[in-house]
Design a protein around this motif. Structure first.
Motif, PDB file in Angstrom:
ATOM      1  N   HIS A 438      -1.466 -26.405  30.959  1.00 24.62           N
ATOM      2  CA  HIS A 438      -1.824 -26.155  32.344  1.00 24.62           C
ATOM      3  C   HIS A 438      -2.605 -24.843  32.421  1.00 24.62           C
ATOM      4  O   HIS A 438      -2.231 -23.850  31.817  1.00 24.62           O
ATOM      5  N   HIS A 450       0.857  -9.599  43.214  1.00 22.43           N
ATOM      6  CA  HIS A 450       1.229 -10.859  42.609  1.00 22.43           C
ATOM      7  C   HIS A 450       0.050 -11.834  42.632  1.00 22.43           C
ATOM      8  O   HIS A 450      -0.644 -11.926  43.625  1.00 22.43           O
ATOM      9  N   ARG A 452      -1.404 -15.765  42.050  1.00 29.10           N
ATOM     10  CA  ARG A 452      -0.997 -17.167  41.948  1.00 29.10           C
ATOM     11  C   ARG A 452      -2.211 -18.072  41.982  1.00 29.10           C
ATOM     12  O   ARG A 452      -3.317 -17.670  42.329  1.00 29.10           O
ATOM     13  N   ARG A 456      -2.840 -23.608  45.023  1.00 29.05           N
ATOM     14  CA  ARG A 456      -1.510 -23.799  45.601  1.00 29.05           C
ATOM     15  C   ARG A 456      -1.154 -22.743  46.638  1.00 29.05           C
ATOM     16  O   ARG A 456      -0.223 -22.913  47.397  1.00 29.05           O
ATOM     17  N   ARG A 469      -5.601 -18.107  34.254  1.00 27.59           N
ATOM     18  CA  ARG A 469      -4.270 -17.970  33.644  1.00 27.59           C
ATOM     19  C   ARG A 469      -4.023 -19.208  32.791  1.00 27.59           C
ATOM     20  O   ARG A 469      -4.158 -20.336  33.282  1.00 27.59           O
ATOM     21  N   ASP A 471      -1.318 -21.348  30.669  1.00 26.65           N
ATOM     22  CA  ASP A 471       0.142 -21.437  30.684  1.00 26.65           C
ATOM     23  C   ASP A 471       0.703 -22.014  29.398  1.00 26.65           C
ATOM     24  O   ASP A 471       1.504 -22.954  29.430  1.00 26.65           O
ATOM     25  N   GLU A 472       0.334 -21.443  28.281  1.00 29.36           N
ATOM     26  CA  GLU A 472       0.842 -21.969  27.016  1.00 29.36           C
ATOM     27  C   GLU A 472       0.483 -20.970  25.924  1.00 29.36           C
ATOM     28  O   GLU A 472      -0.514 -20.253  26.044  1.00 29.36           O
ATOM     29  N   SER A 473       1.291 -20.952  24.863  1.00 29.69           N
ATOM     30  CA  SER A 473       0.884 -20.189  23.693  1.00 29.69           C
ATOM     31  C   SER A 473      -0.418 -20.779  23.173  1.00 29.69           C
ATOM     32  O   SER A 473      -0.639 -21.979  23.268  1.00 29.69           O
ATOM     33  N   PRO A 504       0.401 -14.038  30.679  1.00 26.36           N
ATOM     34  CA  PRO A 504       1.848 -13.841  30.730  1.00 26.36           C
ATOM     35  C   PRO A 504       2.602 -14.955  30.024  1.00 26.36           C
ATOM     36  O   PRO A 504       3.754 -14.784  29.633  1.00 26.36           O
ATOM     37  N   ALA A 505       1.963 -16.113  29.866  1.00 25.78           N
ATOM     38  CA  ALA A 505       2.645 -17.257  29.251  1.00 25.78           C
ATOM     39  C   ALA A 505       2.236 -17.443  27.799  1.00 25.78           C
ATOM     40  O   ALA A 505       2.619 -18.407  27.164  1.00 25.78           O
ATOM     41  N   ASN A 507       2.695 -16.700  24.248  1.00 25.90           N
ATOM     42  CA  ASN A 507       3.717 -16.111  23.409  1.00 25.90           C
ATOM     43  C   ASN A 507       3.282 -15.987  21.974  1.00 25.90           C
ATOM     44  O   ASN A 507       3.971 -15.430  21.147  1.00 25.90           O
ATOM     45  N   GLU A 535      -1.969  -8.632  30.827  1.00 24.89           N
ATOM     46  CA  GLU A 535      -0.560  -9.020  30.647  1.00 24.89           C
ATOM     47  C   GLU A 535      -0.302  -9.671  29.296  1.00 24.89           C
ATOM     48  O   GLU A 535       0.448 -10.645  29.188  1.00 24.89           O
ATOM     49  N   VAL A 536      -0.917  -9.087  28.269  1.00 21.32           N
ATOM     50  CA  VAL A 536      -0.665  -9.594  26.919  1.00 21.32           C
ATOM     51  C   VAL A 536       0.704  -9.074  26.488  1.00 21.32           C
ATOM     52  O   VAL A 536       0.992  -7.886  26.616  1.00 21.32           O
ATOM     53  N   LYS A 537       1.539  -9.953  25.976  1.00 26.31           N
ATOM     54  CA  LYS A 537       2.884  -9.555  25.569  1.00 26.31           C
ATOM     55  C   LYS A 537       2.856  -8.631  24.363  1.00 26.31           C
ATOM     56  O   LYS A 537       1.965  -8.721  23.518  1.00 26.31           O
ATOM     57  N   SER A 560      -1.447  -4.742  33.289  1.00 23.64           N
ATOM     58  CA  SER A 560      -1.076  -5.694  34.333  1.00 23.64           C
ATOM     59  C   SER A 560      -2.331  -6.321  34.937  1.00 23.64           C
ATOM     60  O   SER A 560      -3.405  -5.712  34.964  1.00 23.64           O
TER      61      SER A 560
ATOM     62  N   HIS B 450       5.802  -4.426  38.643  1.00 19.31           N
ATOM     63  CA  HIS B 450       5.597  -5.015  37.326  1.00 19.31           C
ATOM     64  C   HIS B 450       6.843  -4.835  36.473  1.00 19.31           C
ATOM     65  O   HIS B 450       7.456  -3.777  36.474  1.00 19.31           O
ATOM     66  N   PRO B 504       7.800 -16.674  33.850  1.00 18.45           N
ATOM     67  CA  PRO B 504       6.340 -16.760  33.919  1.00 18.45           C
ATOM     68  C   PRO B 504       5.753 -17.481  32.708  1.00 18.45           C
ATOM     69  O   PRO B 504       4.631 -17.964  32.762  1.00 18.45           O
ATOM     70  N   ALA B 505       6.497 -17.533  31.605  1.00 14.15           N
ATOM     71  CA  ALA B 505       5.973 -18.152  30.391  1.00 14.15           C
ATOM     72  C   ALA B 505       6.521 -19.559  30.199  1.00 14.15           C
ATOM     73  O   ALA B 505       6.290 -20.189  29.182  1.00 14.15           O
ATOM     74  N   ASN B 507       6.315 -23.160  30.768  1.00 15.75           N
ATOM     75  CA  ASN B 507       5.308 -24.108  31.229  1.00 15.75           C
ATOM     76  C   ASN B 507       5.868 -25.511  31.329  1.00 15.75           C
ATOM     77  O   ASN B 507       5.207 -26.423  31.792  1.00 15.75           O
TER      78      ASN B 507
END
Lengths: 573, 573
Positions: A438, A450, A452, A456, A469, A471-473, A504-505, A507, A535-537, A560, B450, B504-505, B507
């Motif tokens: 996604h 925030h 989004r 939506r 964004r 939503d997956e590694s 953010p998603a 990983n 927002e890189v982990k 952020s 954050h 947030p991660a 999915n």
């Protein structure tokens, strides 16, 4: 050191605090479980195509070994329905039922399965069981329940039949229907009706008669014993065996002797895959029972130590002439309800079954096979979980697909095909889903920090700064998909100056995805668009720092998304 | 309708705008590619263990079909090194090299591979190629390069040798070393040295001589032709074939005739898996070349249509007596650099090769096999990518492991074992990683909305409200892991009243993970802890609403982590 020793031998822990009170609780539970386990052991041995004493042997030494190594306080191991069915299918494909080779192969299968479990425990591979998803296990157990119930109808009616899938079993049943034996059918149907009455109604009847709840529950649990005793007496009294009622017959008296079967490498090769599948299914079934019961008393189960315990139990079973065992649901619940506090209850149960093997086997000579079949049918029909099927259908069509394929192949082809394809399919469906992750273009929720999905939520956006964004590694299966998304996005937006990839998603970014990011950075530069990340982990960033990507990146990496958006929008206005 | 037709026949698009100028560019490129393709086709046919004319046949009709269906403007299809090696290995396991059965099997393999590609294209399964991760492909191509180079040494020295892996090839080479033929070795080593000089030095020499860059580059590209002509003349002049130099010999004159080979179902079964692997590798190689070239001109490639184009090309190859083909890197770059603008260049190349087949084959009678081997060695050594190996090692040990296993098994066992195990291992490593996802307890970065890892950042926390961020989709492989994490967390924190799972991660939440969340909610309730979720993504929330989980949830679902933290901390202070 002492900690490690306690980890390997959990009985050091509970054994040191063993009291007279605990002894009493454990012994009581052991008596009840023993009474329940005797007919079960005989019945499941029959289901596995083995002589009755093999079922008893499988209920002695394995219980002792599990008590030494197991981490569950209340799990009761021994022969169980699904594993017996799997054993019958595996052994049936290498030897003819009733032959000496059949028994030897079943024993070898138990040893191989024990070896698999032990090896997995030593290598700490308990996580492998996680690849059996809940819907696949649930579907497999339901399908096995149906298959077992149908396969036992032949004993109820006294017709010769067989086969490894529903089609074979059903067609051989129908073909043999002419040969149905009336006295057998009378015993079988009566036993079935009696057992159903005990299971579904006896409790409320006894309650109406004001019997104390504890005794009533005990009476209900021992229902199969009444059926066994009643039909055995009837058969002996009217000599029904002469009239064609199949009986258990001569059972070897005495405790099992220890020893290895002759090892045939070719046989080992053929049984290795079934042994692995039996280990996996047995382990999953056993651990989920153990965890459910442990949770009720806030105790904990160590899955890797459970592998060692179940492995030892299966090796012990094979060495003492028994077949594959695992933790059973029904008997563990009985053990728990009867008040067992430590695995010592299992040792006492082993002593009880040992006694039965020594002294009771002559008494079951006239026990009709139809009675055993009836106890199996009543037990396995409880395994069929239609509620889980409905809920899975409602929640996720993909999970339902894996479940349906598992059920259909278990019923239609074989138990092994069912499990194997269920596992394979759930892995493939997971990979397919994550290969098309996604993605959303996001904007700021007004007045917040925030961000989004623009589709939506009502959010603020800026035409020259777009945030995607994902939503997956990012890994090999979706690296190219990300490239396609980004290229489509810039093709549609000539006014674009900054693209922020919001992570953010994310990983993981593997080497394939890193190459894709490098390609994206390069191509965006050519098109005059700066490429930023936000927002890189932490762990992902650590890894990126080991490559040249951050040096070559045309834009920046922001802690952020809010900072990124603020700064880039201000620059461009 | 017209759109769909244009999708299926891309030539309708470019054909309608074809001009005299484009014709000239395409024709020039075709001449250059033809000159390059003739020795390559002969050499790769030899590598595949096939007579030289089979290589030429594979360079005629397939080019026409690709021109009709392909979406790349500049991709040049035909025999390539890696696919030739894979074809030799697959066919060598079902027929003896040199027999008529060998040629028939190679043709059948091309047909099967064409069928696979076409089917994958029709079913839009282009995404399957994504499961070949970059490190696995890169490792496989490097290892194939080494294997091919070593296997060609026998032609350079004129010793009999063979085998399907490095060990077999190397040991048979050493065993045959006594029989080395001096004139062959002289030709082979000279050709090698000449080709290396052309490749590495000739460009700068011609530049020093002030030759225009375009012509210089053309001269460098035609280097192999000089080697072919020179050594053929030398061999003919001194009758070296009598002195033991292996030559191409008699080549069938004339265009290939169309027809199907006799189909043998058993053979089809044996060749199906190799055909699938060849399709996959050929497709990945071809698409990555096509995408690299398309990106330079901001054109786009449709991977599913490419499957149809390559499938048709392989079917055409098989029907016209050729073997498996795909898009080649070197010749596509030459085609691109020579100014090809549309796939019509491929059609003109096909005409050129057709001419060669009709008129030039008698001239290559004395062409030494050692020369062809030298052109192969020089071409494939460029495939070995040690830089990629170093970078992968530095970036990710897990990716490097997949790469190393691919290389070792390709060299040590077989090409098929190499690819298959590489794909399997990368999938397993991915699953293993996602079964133990990264989790962090997070707190608020002061003065912001954050939230970051408490271990990596200075953040605000509250003992009665703990937030756990889970950095992975929740699915069967990690559902139990999540449970373990949560139970460990509450066991350590008696003061805990609210647990927020920050998503947030996340999915996806599959049916297995849903059961785990239900269990967690239930168990936290028992322990007097409320369970909340925050930042749940839209699609995940949609799905949760179809279950009973949200009704049973003891806490709330918050849109943002900030809201959740603010409200719960305020409640508890």
């Amino acid at each position: 050191m002492i900690q490690a020793l306690r980890g390997l031998f959990p009985f050091l822990e509970w054994g040191s605090r063993y009291s007279r009170q605990t002894l009493l609780s454990d012994a009581t539970a052991a008596v009840i479980v023993t009474i329940m386990l005797i007919p079960q052991s005989l019945a499941y041995a029959m289901l596995a195509g083995l002589p009755p004493e093999v079922g008893l042997y499988a209920s002695i030494l394995p219980l002792v070994l599990y008590a030494v190594f197991g981490t569950s306080r209340t799990l009761a191991v021994g022969p169980v329905a699904v594993v017996s069915l799997m054993s019958a299918a595996a052994v049936g494909s290498v030897a003819a039922q009733g032959s000496a080779g059949f028994i030897e192969a079943a024993i070898l299968l138990a040893l191989l399965s024990g070896g698999c479990l032990l090896l997995m425990g030593i290598l700490r591979l308990g996580f492998l069981a996680n690849f059996l998803s809940h819907p696949v296990i649930s579907g497999f157990i339901s399908a096995s329940g149906i298959l077992i119930a149908v396969s036992q109808v032949r004993h109820i009616l006294g017709v010769p039949a067989g086969g490894h899938n529903l089609l074979q079993v059903a067609s051989s049943l129908i073909a043999g229907l002419d040969e149905a034996n009336v006295p057998t059918a009378a015993i079988g149907v009566t036993s079935l009706a009696f057992l159903y009455f005990v299971r579904l109604r006896l409790g409320s009847v006894l309650e109406m008669l004001h019997m104390p709840a504890g005794i009533a529950s005990f009476v209900v649990k021992t229902g199969p014993v009444f059926a066994v005793v009643g039909t055995t007496l009837a058969t002996a009294f009217w000599a029904l065996d002469v009239k064609g009622v199949a009986i258990v017959g001569q059972v070897s008296v005495g405790l099992p002797s220890l020893g290895l079967p002759g090892v045939n490498l070719d046989l080992v090769k053929q049984l290795l895959l079934p042994a692995f599948l039996i280990s996996l299914i047995g382990f999953v079934e056993s651990v989920s029972v153990a965890q459910t019961l442990a949770a009720k008393k806030r105790q904990r189960i160590d899955p890797n130590q459970e592998l060692i315990a179940l492995g030892s139990a299966n090796l012990a079973s094979g060495l003492s002439g028994g077949y594959a065992v695992t933790g059973g649901f029904a008997r563990s619940v009985v053990n728990f309800d009867a008040g067992a506090e430590t695995p010592a209850a299992g040792m006492f149960t082993a002593v009880g079954i040992g006694f039965a093997t020594l002294f009771l086997t002559p008494l079951i000579h006239y026990l009709p096979k139809a009675t055993l079949a009836a106890t199996i049918i009543v037990a396995v029909l409880a395994l069929i979980d239609t509620r889980m099927m409905r809920e899975t259908w409602r929640y996720s069509k993909r999970d339902f697909l894996a479940m349906a394929v598992t059920i259909l192949l278990t019923l239609g082809v074989s138990v092994e095909a069912g499990v194997a394809s269920g596992v394979l399919l759930s892995v493939l469906l997971h990979l397919y889903r994550s290969s098309k992750p996604h993605c959303a273009i996001v904007g700021r929720v007004p007045g917040t920090e925030h961000f989004r999905n623009v589709l939506r939520h009502k959010v603020e956006t800026c035409p020259s700064v777009v945030t995607l964004r994902i939503d997956e590694s990012l890994y090999f299966a979706n690296a190219r998909f990300l490239e396609d998304q980004v290229y489509a996005l810039i093709a549609d937006r000539p006014e674009l100056k900054h693209l922020i990839l919001m992570c953010p998603a994310v990983n993981e970014i593997d080497a394939s995805a890193l190459e894709s990011l490098e390609a994206i950075n390069h191509r965006l530069s050519d098109a005059g668009v700066q490429f930023h990340l936000s927002e890189v982990k932490g762990p992902v960033m650590d890894r990126l720092e080991r490559s040249d990507f951050l040096v070559e990146l045309s834009g920046q990496v922001f802690l952020s998304q809010h900072q990124a958006y603020e700064m880039l929008v201000r620059q461009n206005s």
